[in-house]
Design an enzyme around this catalytic site. Structure first.
Site, PDB file in Angstrom:
ATOM      1  N   HIS A 251      50.830  10.521   3.896  1.00 55.11           N
ATOM      2  CA  HIS A 251      50.525   9.474   4.869  1.00 55.11           C
ATOM      3  C   HIS A 251      51.799   9.150   5.636  1.00 55.11           C
ATOM      4  O   HIS A 251      52.848   8.910   5.031  1.00 55.11           O
ATOM      5  CB  HIS A 251      50.067   8.188   4.158  1.00 55.11           C
TER       6      HIS A 251
ATOM      7  N   ASP B 200      44.619   9.140  10.733  1.00 58.88           N
ATOM      8  CA  ASP B 200      43.798   8.675   9.617  1.00 58.88           C
ATOM      9  C   ASP B 200      42.575   7.953  10.167  1.00 58.88           C
ATOM     10  O   ASP B 200      42.689   7.136  11.080  1.00 58.88           O
ATOM     11  CB  ASP B 200      44.632   7.741   8.735  1.00 58.88           C
TER      12      ASP B 200
ATOM     13  N   ASN C  39      50.520  10.123  -2.690  1.00 58.73           N
ATOM     14  CA  ASN C  39      49.985   9.675  -3.972  1.00 58.73           C
ATOM     15  C   ASN C  39      49.541  10.867  -4.826  1.00 58.73           C
ATOM     16  O   ASN C  39      48.991  11.836  -4.297  1.00 58.73           O
ATOM     17  CB  ASN C  39      48.787   8.754  -3.747  1.00 58.73           C
TER      18      ASN C  39
ATOM     19  N   GLN D 276      45.538   7.998  -5.316  1.00 63.86           N
ATOM     20  CA  GLN D 276      45.000   9.201  -4.678  1.00 63.86           C
ATOM     21  C   GLN D 276      43.476   9.159  -4.751  1.00 63.86           C
ATOM     22  O   GLN D 276      42.900   9.006  -5.827  1.00 63.86           O
ATOM     23  CB  GLN D 276      45.525  10.466  -5.363  1.00 63.86           C
TER      24      GLN D 276
ATOM     25  N   HIS E 140      48.344  15.561   0.409  1.00 63.11           N
ATOM     26  CA  HIS E 140      48.524  15.084   1.782  1.00 63.11           C
ATOM     27  C   HIS E 140      49.587  13.999   1.792  1.00 63.11           C
ATOM     28  O   HIS E 140      49.870  13.374   0.779  1.00 63.11           O
ATOM     29  CB  HIS E 140      47.213  14.574   2.391  1.00 63.11           C
TER      30      HIS E 140
END
Length: 138
Positions: A103, A32, A88, A95, A101
């Site tokens: 995390h 990230d 999310n 989101q 996606h």
């Protein structure tokens, strides 16, 4: 299909350079760019799905298996004390990029960032809980 206007599609498909830690035919896993902790990674499908409601069930199952593989490896490598796996759906849920996606957030006992996942606990009466349960049963 890919969305030519989606930043995560571009990251997942190599159009934008990333710090990738894993890649296969379906996914790219990248660090990230604004991490919550050391080793915070994102699992990005190469195909575009806006959220969990749209993602193909088979791709979703592969993403979950991949999450387990990545965090098991990273726990050994990074010596973290735990993990948050966060996904999310919708702006109200946090989101910010509308490409499915996950995390993968390593957690360290020594970290000062202890509120990565936080909410105010709600209380419901027994009758309210029974009604909620009745409404939600499949």
């Amino acid at each position: 299909m890919k969305d030519n206007n989606c930043i995560f599609c571009k990251l997942a498909n190599g159009e934008i350079p990333t710090n990738a830690i894993y890649e296969d035919e379906d996914f790219k896993v990248i660090l990230d760019a604004s991490p919550a902790s050391k080793g915070h990674a994102l699992i990005l499908p190469k195909e575009h799905y806006a959220n969990i409601y749209e993602i193909d069930d088979e791709v979703l199952a592969k993403a979950s298996k991949l999450a387990k593989k990545i965090i098991t490896h990273e726990k050994d490598v990074l010596k973290c004390d735990g993990y948050n796996v966060v996904q999310n759906n919708g702006e109200v849920a946090g989101q910010t990029v509308f490409h499915y996606h996950m995390h993968l957030i390593p957690r360290y006992a020594s970290d000062d960032n202890t509120n990565v996942i936080e909410w105010k606990h709600k209380e419901f009466t027994d009758d309210e809980m029974a009604q909620i349960c009745k409404e939600m049963k499949l």
